[in-house]
Design a protein around this motif. Structure first.
Motif, PDB file in Angstrom:
ATOM      1  N   MET A  71      10.766   7.126   5.170  1.00 51.69           N
ATOM      2  CA  MET A  71      10.763   6.510   3.847  1.00 51.69           C
ATOM      3  C   MET A  71      11.131   5.048   3.951  1.00 51.69           C
ATOM      4  O   MET A  71      11.835   4.642   4.870  1.00 51.69           O
ATOM      5  CB  MET A  71      11.727   7.217   2.903  1.00 51.69           C
ATOM      6  CG  MET A  71      13.182   7.041   3.286  1.00 51.69           C
ATOM      7  SD  MET A  71      14.336   7.772   2.153  1.00 51.69           S
ATOM      8  CE  MET A  71      14.364   6.575   0.867  1.00 51.69           C
ATOM      9  N   ASN A  72      10.618   4.272   3.028  1.00 51.31           N
ATOM     10  CA  ASN A  72      11.008   2.881   2.887  1.00 51.31           C
ATOM     11  C   ASN A  72      12.158   2.872   1.884  1.00 51.31           C
ATOM     12  O   ASN A  72      12.008   3.347   0.760  1.00 51.31           O
ATOM     13  CB  ASN A  72       9.834   2.050   2.380  1.00 51.31           C
ATOM     14  CG  ASN A  72      10.121   0.578   2.358  1.00 51.31           C
ATOM     15  OD1 ASN A  72      11.257   0.153   2.247  1.00 51.31           O
ATOM     16  ND2 ASN A  72       9.075  -0.218   2.454  1.00 51.31           N
ATOM     17  N   VAL A  91       0.227   4.775   8.742  1.00 51.25           N
ATOM     18  CA  VAL A  91       1.631   5.057   8.422  1.00 51.25           C
ATOM     19  C   VAL A  91       2.315   3.784   7.940  1.00 51.25           C
ATOM     20  O   VAL A  91       3.023   3.789   6.928  1.00 51.25           O
ATOM     21  CB  VAL A  91       2.369   5.637   9.652  1.00 51.25           C
ATOM     22  CG1 VAL A  91       3.857   5.785   9.371  1.00 51.25           C
ATOM     23  CG2 VAL A  91       1.775   6.969  10.056  1.00 51.25           C
ATOM     24  N   ALA A  92       2.094   2.685   8.648  1.00 50.40           N
ATOM     25  CA  ALA A  92       2.684   1.399   8.266  1.00 50.40           C
ATOM     26  C   ALA A  92       2.221   0.994   6.870  1.00 50.40           C
ATOM     27  O   ALA A  92       3.017   0.502   6.057  1.00 50.40           O
ATOM     28  CB  ALA A  92       2.319   0.330   9.286  1.00 50.40           C
ATOM     29  N   GLY A  96       4.423   0.580   3.220  1.00 49.59           N
ATOM     30  CA  GLY A  96       4.487  -0.704   2.534  1.00 49.59           C
ATOM     31  C   GLY A  96       4.268  -1.901   3.420  1.00 49.59           C
ATOM     32  O   GLY A  96       4.549  -3.022   3.019  1.00 49.59           O
ATOM     33  N   PHE A  97       3.776  -1.683   4.628  1.00 45.94           N
ATOM     34  CA  PHE A  97       3.511  -2.771   5.561  1.00 45.94           C
ATOM     35  C   PHE A  97       2.037  -2.749   5.927  1.00 45.94           C
ATOM     36  O   PHE A  97       1.612  -1.958   6.756  1.00 45.94           O
ATOM     37  CB  PHE A  97       4.360  -2.618   6.840  1.00 45.94           C
ATOM     38  CG  PHE A  97       5.820  -2.639   6.567  1.00 45.94           C
ATOM     39  CD1 PHE A  97       6.491  -3.841   6.502  1.00 45.94           C
ATOM     40  CD2 PHE A  97       6.526  -1.474   6.348  1.00 45.94           C
ATOM     41  CE1 PHE A  97       7.848  -3.876   6.233  1.00 45.94           C
ATOM     42  CE2 PHE A  97       7.877  -1.490   6.081  1.00 45.94           C
ATOM     43  CZ  PHE A  97       8.535  -2.691   6.023  1.00 45.94           C
ATOM     44  N   ARG A 105       8.508  -9.961   7.497  1.00 43.56           N
ATOM     45  CA  ARG A 105       8.126 -10.094   6.093  1.00 43.56           C
ATOM     46  C   ARG A 105       8.554  -8.889   5.283  1.00 43.56           C
ATOM     47  O   ARG A 105       8.675  -7.790   5.790  1.00 43.56           O
ATOM     48  CB  ARG A 105       6.611 -10.248   5.982  1.00 43.56           C
ATOM     49  CG  ARG A 105       6.145 -11.517   6.657  1.00 43.56           C
ATOM     50  CD  ARG A 105       4.719 -11.745   6.338  1.00 43.56           C
ATOM     51  NE  ARG A 105       4.248 -12.900   7.053  1.00 43.56           N
ATOM     52  CZ  ARG A 105       3.029 -13.333   6.973  1.00 43.56           C
ATOM     53  NH1 ARG A 105       2.153 -12.733   6.234  1.00 43.56           N
ATOM     54  NH2 ARG A 105       2.673 -14.400   7.649  1.00 43.56           N
ATOM     55  N   LYS A 106       8.714  -9.092   4.006  1.00 41.41           N
ATOM     56  CA  LYS A 106       9.092  -8.008   3.119  1.00 41.41           C
ATOM     57  C   LYS A 106       7.907  -7.112   2.861  1.00 41.41           C
ATOM     58  O   LYS A 106       6.775  -7.545   2.847  1.00 41.41           O
ATOM     59  CB  LYS A 106       9.603  -8.572   1.789  1.00 41.41           C
ATOM     60  CG  LYS A 106      10.910  -9.288   1.916  1.00 41.41           C
ATOM     61  CD  LYS A 106      11.384  -9.722   0.566  1.00 41.41           C
ATOM     62  CE  LYS A 106      12.703 -10.464   0.691  1.00 41.41           C
ATOM     63  NZ  LYS A 106      13.204 -10.907  -0.583  1.00 41.41           N
ATOM     64  N   PRO A 107       8.171  -5.801   2.606  1.00 42.41           N
ATOM     65  CA  PRO A 107       7.071  -4.880   2.314  1.00 42.41           C
ATOM     66  C   PRO A 107       6.518  -5.097   0.934  1.00 42.41           C
ATOM     67  O   PRO A 107       7.111  -5.656   0.085  1.00 42.41           O
ATOM     68  CB  PRO A 107       7.729  -3.511   2.437  1.00 42.41           C
ATOM     69  CG  PRO A 107       9.171  -3.733   2.213  1.00 42.41           C
ATOM     70  CD  PRO A 107       9.435  -5.129   2.666  1.00 42.41           C
TER      71      PRO A 107
END
Length: 107
Positions: A71-72, A91-92, A96-97, A105-107
């Motif tokens: 989970m993110n 999956v990334a 959120g990537f 960097r932020k997702p």
């Protein structure tokens, strides 16, 4: 109490028990854990100086067969059950990537 700063912009939580039970299953040869495969893709790193932290946590009490729970932490309402051998790019993206996002960097 003392505080320690981290450079994490996002946190990915991965169930350690699922990863251990699966014994790999990700990456080019299918021998890496999900956390190591994500780090090899460039998402996250080790330690508090990484842009994205990937933390293996205790059992999340879902225990899927032939899969790992991830989970993110920025989106705690959505947990992802990643089947063995899943494409790390997908999956990334689900975490959120996207392809254009790197470890800093932020997702």
């Amino acid at each position: 109490m003392k505080t320690v700063s981290a450079q994490w912009e996002a946190t990915i939580l991965i169930c350690r028990k699922c990863s251990r039970k699966l014994g790999g299953g990700f990456g080019k040869n299918g021998r890496k854990s999900l956390a190591k495969a994500l780090r090899a893709k460039g998402i996250g790193g080790k330690g508090r100086k990484a842009g994205v932290g990937i933390a293996e946590v205790g059992c999340l009490d879902i225990c899927p067969k032939n899969g790992v729970v991830a989970m993110n932490a920025a989106n705690p309402g959505t947990w992802l059950i990643v089947p063995k051998g899943a494409d790390i790019d997908k999956v990334a993206e689900r975490l959120g990537f996207g392809d254009d996002r790197g470890a800093s960097r932020k997702p």
